[in-house]
Design an enzyme around this catalytic site. Structure first.
Site, PDB file in Angstrom:
ATOM      1  N   GLU A 118       0.690  -1.201   0.052  1.00  0.00           N
ATOM      2  CA  GLU A 118      -0.118   0.014  -0.116  1.00  0.00           C
ATOM      3  C   GLU A 118       0.881   1.250   0.031  1.00  0.00           C
ATOM      4  O   GLU A 118       2.048   1.151   0.491  1.00  0.00           O
ATOM      5  CB  GLU A 118      -0.928   0.085   1.313  1.00  0.00           C
ATOM      6  CG  GLU A 118      -1.861  -1.222   1.426  1.00  0.00           C
ATOM      7  CD  GLU A 118      -2.637  -1.214   2.532  1.00  0.00           C
ATOM      8  OE1 GLU A 118      -2.320  -0.536   3.444  1.00  0.00           O
ATOM      9  OE2 GLU A 118      -3.084  -2.402   3.109  1.00  0.00           O
ATOM     10  N   LYS A 120       2.076   4.699   1.584  1.00  0.00           N
ATOM     11  CA  LYS A 120       2.128   5.124   3.075  1.00  0.00           C
ATOM     12  C   LYS A 120       2.054   6.733   2.842  1.00  0.00           C
ATOM     13  O   LYS A 120       2.547   7.400   2.434  1.00  0.00           O
ATOM     14  CB  LYS A 120       3.678   4.925   3.804  1.00  0.00           C
ATOM     15  CG  LYS A 120       3.458   5.509   4.895  1.00  0.00           C
ATOM     16  CD  LYS A 120       4.704   4.854   5.641  1.00  0.00           C
ATOM     17  CE  LYS A 120       4.813   5.190   7.397  1.00  0.00           C
ATOM     18  NZ  LYS A 120       4.838   6.563   7.579  1.00  0.00           N
ATOM     19  N   ASP A 122       0.909  10.255   3.718  1.00  0.00           N
ATOM     20  CA  ASP A 122       1.771  11.107   4.741  1.00  0.00           C
ATOM     21  C   ASP A 122       0.526  11.936   5.646  1.00  0.00           C
ATOM     22  O   ASP A 122       0.434  13.053   5.098  1.00  0.00           O
ATOM     23  CB  ASP A 122       2.730  11.996   4.114  1.00  0.00           C
ATOM     24  CG  ASP A 122       3.800  12.346   5.247  1.00  0.00           C
ATOM     25  OD1 ASP A 122       3.798  11.997   6.422  1.00  0.00           O
ATOM     26  OD2 ASP A 122       4.631  13.276   4.792  1.00  0.00           O
ATOM     27  N   TYR A 227      -7.557   1.415   5.833  1.00  0.00           N
ATOM     28  CA  TYR A 227      -6.788   0.251   5.374  1.00  0.00           C
ATOM     29  C   TYR A 227      -6.905  -0.827   6.246  1.00  0.00           C
ATOM     30  O   TYR A 227      -6.182  -1.927   6.342  1.00  0.00           O
ATOM     31  CB  TYR A 227      -5.385   0.458   5.064  1.00  0.00           C
ATOM     32  CG  TYR A 227      -4.677   1.482   6.092  1.00  0.00           C
ATOM     33  CD1 TYR A 227      -4.280   1.118   7.354  1.00  0.00           C
ATOM     34  CD2 TYR A 227      -4.658   2.802   5.695  1.00  0.00           C
ATOM     35  CE1 TYR A 227      -3.777   2.123   8.211  1.00  0.00           C
ATOM     36  CE2 TYR A 227      -3.779   3.748   6.766  1.00  0.00           C
ATOM     37  CZ  TYR A 227      -3.326   3.195   7.935  1.00  0.00           C
ATOM     38  OH  TYR A 227      -2.695   4.229   8.540  1.00  0.00           O
ATOM     39  N   LYS A 314      10.799   3.484   3.033  1.00  0.00           N
ATOM     40  CA  LYS A 314      10.458   4.963   2.556  1.00  0.00           C
ATOM     41  C   LYS A 314      10.939   5.422   1.266  1.00  0.00           C
ATOM     42  O   LYS A 314      11.791   4.780   0.646  1.00  0.00           O
ATOM     43  CB  LYS A 314      11.276   5.859   3.792  1.00  0.00           C
ATOM     44  CG  LYS A 314      10.849   5.881   5.214  1.00  0.00           C
ATOM     45  CD  LYS A 314       9.313   6.514   5.353  1.00  0.00           C
ATOM     46  CE  LYS A 314       8.947   6.654   6.595  1.00  0.00           C
ATOM     47  NZ  LYS A 314       9.617   7.681   7.582  1.00  0.00           N
ATOM     48  N   CYS A 408       8.510  48.772  -5.845  1.00  0.00           N
ATOM     49  CA  CYS A 408       8.742  47.434  -6.634  1.00  0.00           C
ATOM     50  C   CYS A 408       9.952  47.385  -7.264  1.00  0.00           C
ATOM     51  O   CYS A 408      10.675  48.489  -7.718  1.00  0.00           O
ATOM     52  CB  CYS A 408       7.529  47.604  -7.730  1.00  0.00           C
ATOM     53  SG  CYS A 408       7.878  46.260  -9.082  1.00  0.00           S
ATOM     54  N   CYS A 411       9.518  48.134 -11.471  1.00  0.00           N
ATOM     55  CA  CYS A 411       9.157  49.415 -11.962  1.00  0.00           C
ATOM     56  C   CYS A 411       9.221  50.446 -10.816  1.00  0.00           C
ATOM     57  O   CYS A 411       9.004  51.651 -11.334  1.00  0.00           O
ATOM     58  CB  CYS A 411       7.872  49.076 -12.476  1.00  0.00           C
ATOM     59  SG  CYS A 411       6.355  49.138 -11.305  1.00  0.00           S
ATOM     60  N   CYS A 426       2.877  45.694  -6.001  1.00  0.00           N
ATOM     61  CA  CYS A 426       3.162  46.817  -6.795  1.00  0.00           C
ATOM     62  C   CYS A 426       1.738  46.958  -7.676  1.00  0.00           C
ATOM     63  O   CYS A 426       1.035  46.233  -7.936  1.00  0.00           O
ATOM     64  CB  CYS A 426       4.011  46.027  -8.012  1.00  0.00           C
ATOM     65  SG  CYS A 426       4.213  47.306  -9.178  1.00  0.00           S
ATOM     66  N   CYS A 431       3.248  46.799 -14.863  1.00  0.00           N
ATOM     67  CA  CYS A 431       4.563  46.908 -14.688  1.00  0.00           C
ATOM     68  C   CYS A 431       4.891  45.454 -15.195  1.00  0.00           C
ATOM     69  O   CYS A 431       4.280  44.438 -15.506  1.00  0.00           O
ATOM     70  CB  CYS A 431       4.421  46.312 -12.930  1.00  0.00           C
ATOM     71  SG  CYS A 431       6.095  45.781 -12.556  1.00  0.00           S
TER      72      CYS A 431
HETATM   73  S1  IVH Z   1      -0.650   0.192   8.881  1.00  0.00           S
HETATM   74  C1  IVH Z   1      -0.360  -2.356  12.462  1.00  0.00           C
HETATM   75  N1  IVH Z   1      -0.996   1.361   6.385  1.00  0.00           N
HETATM   76  O1  IVH Z   1       1.940   5.300   9.096  1.00  0.00           O
HETATM   77  C2  IVH Z   1      -0.331  -1.234  11.264  1.00  0.00           C
HETATM   78  N2  IVH Z   1      -0.252   2.500   8.165  1.00  0.00           N
HETATM   79  O2  IVH Z   1       4.506   5.071  10.569  1.00  0.00           O
HETATM   80  C3  IVH Z   1       0.064   0.108  11.266  1.00  0.00           C
HETATM   81  N3  IVH Z   1       0.199   4.987   7.427  1.00  0.00           N
HETATM   82  O3  IVH Z   1       0.660   4.844  12.220  1.00  0.00           O
HETATM   83  C4  IVH Z   1      -0.562   0.991  10.259  1.00  0.00           C
HETATM   84  N4  IVH Z   1      -0.518   4.813   5.449  1.00  0.00           N
HETATM   85  O4  IVH Z   1      -0.662   6.359  10.617  1.00  0.00           O
HETATM   86  C5  IVH Z   1      -0.443   1.540   7.602  1.00  0.00           C
HETATM   87  N5  IVH Z   1      -1.000   2.018   4.349  1.00  0.00           N
HETATM   88  C6  IVH Z   1      -0.939   2.207   5.436  1.00  0.00           C
HETATM   89  C7  IVH Z   1      -0.413   3.607   5.968  1.00  0.00           C
HETATM   90  C8  IVH Z   1      -0.125   3.725   7.251  1.00  0.00           C
HETATM   91  C9  IVH Z   1      -0.085   5.540   6.522  1.00  0.00           C
HETATM   92  C10 IVH Z   1       0.447   5.647   8.714  1.00  0.00           C
HETATM   93  C11 IVH Z   1      -0.076   5.182  10.012  1.00  0.00           C
HETATM   94  C12 IVH Z   1       0.803   4.675  10.916  1.00  0.00           C
HETATM   95  C13 IVH Z   1       2.183   5.447  10.394  1.00  0.00           C
HETATM   96  C14 IVH Z   1       3.485   4.518  10.962  1.00  0.00           C
END
Ligand code: IVH
Length: 668
Positions: A118, A120, A122, A227, A314, A408, A411, A426, A431
């Site tokens: 999946e 991740k 942010d 998720y 990451k 400015c 100009c 300005c 300008c």
């Molecule tokens: S699974 C036990 N899936 O990342 C499973 N977390 O650094 C724990 N996060 O606390 C979470 N996308 O807030 C999972 N596809 C994803 C995620 C995800 C973002 C966040 C989540 C977690 C943090 C951990």
């Protein structure tokens, strides 16, 4: 070294690391003012963990490694989670990912492994409980054990169902995030009104979900991907099934999730997703790899902080530290004076960054940014990086404060800064900087999308006198263009074609291209969809405008003001005379969107058209094209030499179309 000497050393190092980590946690969570990058922070934490693992007797319950997440906030009731919300172990390269699989193999050597990958997201973790089908409670992750009850705020998230068709108690978990478009418009508004801008969408989402007035939260346009699913009494057999079930219950799940049967497949997908990252509408910081079968997850269990069955890999960091060498002023298309920092060039996820916006005078003062400062910069989604914070610990005393100009720089007109605004402008409409920037905005990809009309060419057009204002673009001739530097016949012809093509753009693009204050891309689309023609939009009253969901008084007043100005009315008339489309495509196309709601993935090469052409065609018929396959893909179009998507489609049971079948579908 003797045993006791090294133990003593370790104890000292552990103390030092703990102090440092606690300091950075406070800077990050409490003061929103990080002094090191996330990656550097993770490294400190890892070092401490390793030492504590080596000397378990030195581990104390107050060590920062013993806390799962951030500290609780005041103002919301705190609630205990039914099951702790664990964090994820991180890794940064594929070797570390292989170690993850090895650790798994040691525990369940005989198992056939399958992973769900999946994105991740942010954002910020959330747990939501439904009782007898009704959204009953939403709690932030907090410290993993207890979180803040933010139910009223979470209820404002439009993509979350308030009721679901499932009896008993259901808990879903996922990530709340702010899409880039909302993030940009929120920051633009904050910048205009002199509030602090958010460094990234995550901070903006976190700040929004903790606001005390749900009405304001609603205006922020938060979104959520889910998720995790806990169903009362009925456990899902796998993560993949959970995602399907979540989707069936009406939750938004991330369409890029995929089932992989080997680590090699995971690594391939990781590479693809890195490339796709810049095209997503939300911020992601990596991928999450989860062992698929629930039974295997159970056997693997978890440590006090992480599940052993999941890990995040990451993406390359988008934060870096660098030095501000100078600050200069840029004049934008609205005449706004924006301070820009010249930086020591640094690489940030593949791009070399040497400039960063500092937003406005107040922002410089608030963050106390000085020339010579070392700063933490971050790039998220936008190509333009932001200064997150100043590392004041690294000051030498040689840094210089920046004097904001009162006229400015282009100009020399005296600038004007309204009392309640943070932006100095300005006010000279001719300008040269204002004209130049308006042209560039007009031609930009998200506006009229005139390819080839970039900075160098706009400068030449202005200097040669071929163009003074936007409508002049539509009266350019081949002969005129050919006189310019680096403009041969071919490139001149191409440009003219591009300009001509832009005449037929949808109305929403033109509305956005006009550069009306506070009217971003999304607002422009809403306005085009509602008013259907430039004329009815130009005549709309403030009341009519404000009937729309996304139009508040600020946007409304700005629109009315724009269309009241004689020069803007003249501009519209010139564009009409030049043959530009002033009617919404929605009105033209009704009933011609047979692929509405259908999602396509392309693999291999097509004989009769490029992928780009196929994509345009699908989109013009209302369909969508994504780059990776998921359970939500309706069709896989299979060209010559298809890639790994074909076997994946077979597994998922996606409908496959040959090129001939595809052509038939789009022509029929
Ligand atoms: S699974 C036990 N899936 O990342 C499973 N977390 O650094 C724990 N996060 O606390 C979470 N996308 O807030 C999972 N596809 C994803 C995620 C995800 C973002 C966040 C989540 C977690 C943090 C951990």
């Amino acid at each position: 070294m003797s045993e006791s000497r090294s133990r003593e050393r370790a104890a000292k190092q552990i103390r030092r690391l703990r102090e440092e980590i606690v300091y950075h946690e406070t800077q990050y969570y409490r003061d929103n003012n990080p002094q090191i990058s996330d990656k550097e922070f993770d490294q400190l934490a890892k070092e401490l963990e390793a030492l504590e693992a080596q000397y378990p007797d030195l581990l104390t319950p107050d060590s920062p490694t013993q806390r799962v997440g951030e500290q609780l906030q005041e103002g919301f009731p705190s609630v205990e989670h039914h099951t702790p919300m664990l964090s994820l172990d991180n890794c940064y390269n594929t070797d570390e990912l292989r170690n993850f699989e090895e650790r798994i193999r040691k525990i369940i050597p005989e198992a056939e492994l399958g992973y769900v990958v999946e994105l991740k997201i942010d954002g910020l973790g959330i747990a939501i409980i439904y009782r007898e089908g009704t959204l009953a409670q939403a709690v932030t992750r907090g410290d993993g054990i207890r979180g803040d009850d933010v139910t009223s705020n979470v209820r404002t998230i439009k993509s979350l169902p308030l009721s679901i068709d499932q009896a008993g108690e259901v808990e879903v978990r996922g990530e709340i995030f702010l899409p880039f478009t909302s993030f940009r418009s929120l920051n633009q508004e904050r910048e205009e009104s002199g509030e602090t801008v958010f460094a990234n969408p995550r901070n903006a989402a976190a700040g929004s979900i903790r606001m005390l007035d749900p009405k304001v939260v609603a205006s922020r346009r938060l979104d959520a991907f889910l998720y995790t699913l806990f169903l009362d009494g009925a456990e899902m057999a796998s993560q993949w099934e959970s995602l399907q079930k979540l989707h069936d219950l009406g939750f938004k799940t991330n369409p890029r999730s995929q089932l992989c049967t080997s680590l090699e497949e995971v690594i391939d997908l990781y590479q693809n997703l890195i490339n796709e990252r810049d095209h997503l509408e939300y911020d992601v910081d990596g991928i999450v790899i989860k062992v698929n079968p629930t039974e295997q997850q159970r056997r693997l269990g978890h440590t006090s902080k992480f599940p052993r069955w999941a890990i995040s890999l990451k993406f390359p960091a988008r934060q870096a530290t660098t030095r501000i060498n100078d600050i200069s002023i840029q004049v934008g298309r609205t005449g706004a004076l924006t301070p820009v920092a010249a930086l020591d060039p640094v690489k940030l996820s593949g791009i070399t960054i040497s400039r960063s916006t500092l937003h406005n005078e107040d922002e410089i003062r608030r963050k106390d940014i000085r020339i010579g400062d070392t700063v933490l910069i971050e790039r998220s989604g936008d190509v333009i990086p932001r200064v997150v914070s100043v590392m004041k610990d690294r000051r030498s005393g040689q840094e210089r404060a920046f004097e904001f100009p009162t006229s400015c720089p282009v100009c020399r007109t005296r600038t004007f800064r309204p009392e309640n605004e943070a932006v100095a402008r300005c006010v000279n409409p001719s300008c040269p900087a204002v004209v130049r920037e308006s042209l560039l905005h007009f031609a930009s990809r998200r506006a009229m999308n005139i390819e080839g009309l970039g900075e160098a060419l706009v400068d030449q057009l202005l200097e040669s006198g071929l163009v003074h204002k936007i409508p002049d673009l539509y009266h350019l001739s081949l002969e005129g263009l050919e006189q310019l530097e680096r403009m041969g016949r071919k490139s001149s012809q191409n440009l003219l074609e591009e300009i001509d093509k832009s005449r037929h753009n949808d109305l929403s693009r033109l509305i956005f291209a006009l550069g009306i204050r506070y009217v971003g891309e999304r607002t422009a689309q809403i306005l085009a969809g509602h008013f259907e023609s430039m004329d009815s939009l130009a005549q709309a009253s403030l009341e009519e405008l404000m009937e729309l969901d996304d139009v508040g008084p600020k946007v409304g007043e700005s629109m009315v003001f724009f269309f009241q100005q004689p020069e803007n009315r003249a501009l519209i008339e010139s564009l009409r005379a030049a043959g530009l489309n002033l009617i919404s495509a929605l009105e033209k196309d009704i009933g011609e969107r047979p692929l509405e709601g259908k999602t396509f993935v392309l693999t291999g090469s097509l004989k009769d058209m490029s992928r780009e052409q196929a994509k345009t065609r699908i989109e013009s018929l209302g369909g969508k094209v994504t780059s990776s396959l998921s359970s939500r893909t309706d069709y896989l179009v299979v060209g010559e030499a298809p890639g790994s998507k074909l076997p994946a489609a077979q597994r998922l049971g996606t409908i496959q179309l040959s090129e001939e079948e595809f052509l038939e579908l789009i022509s029929g």
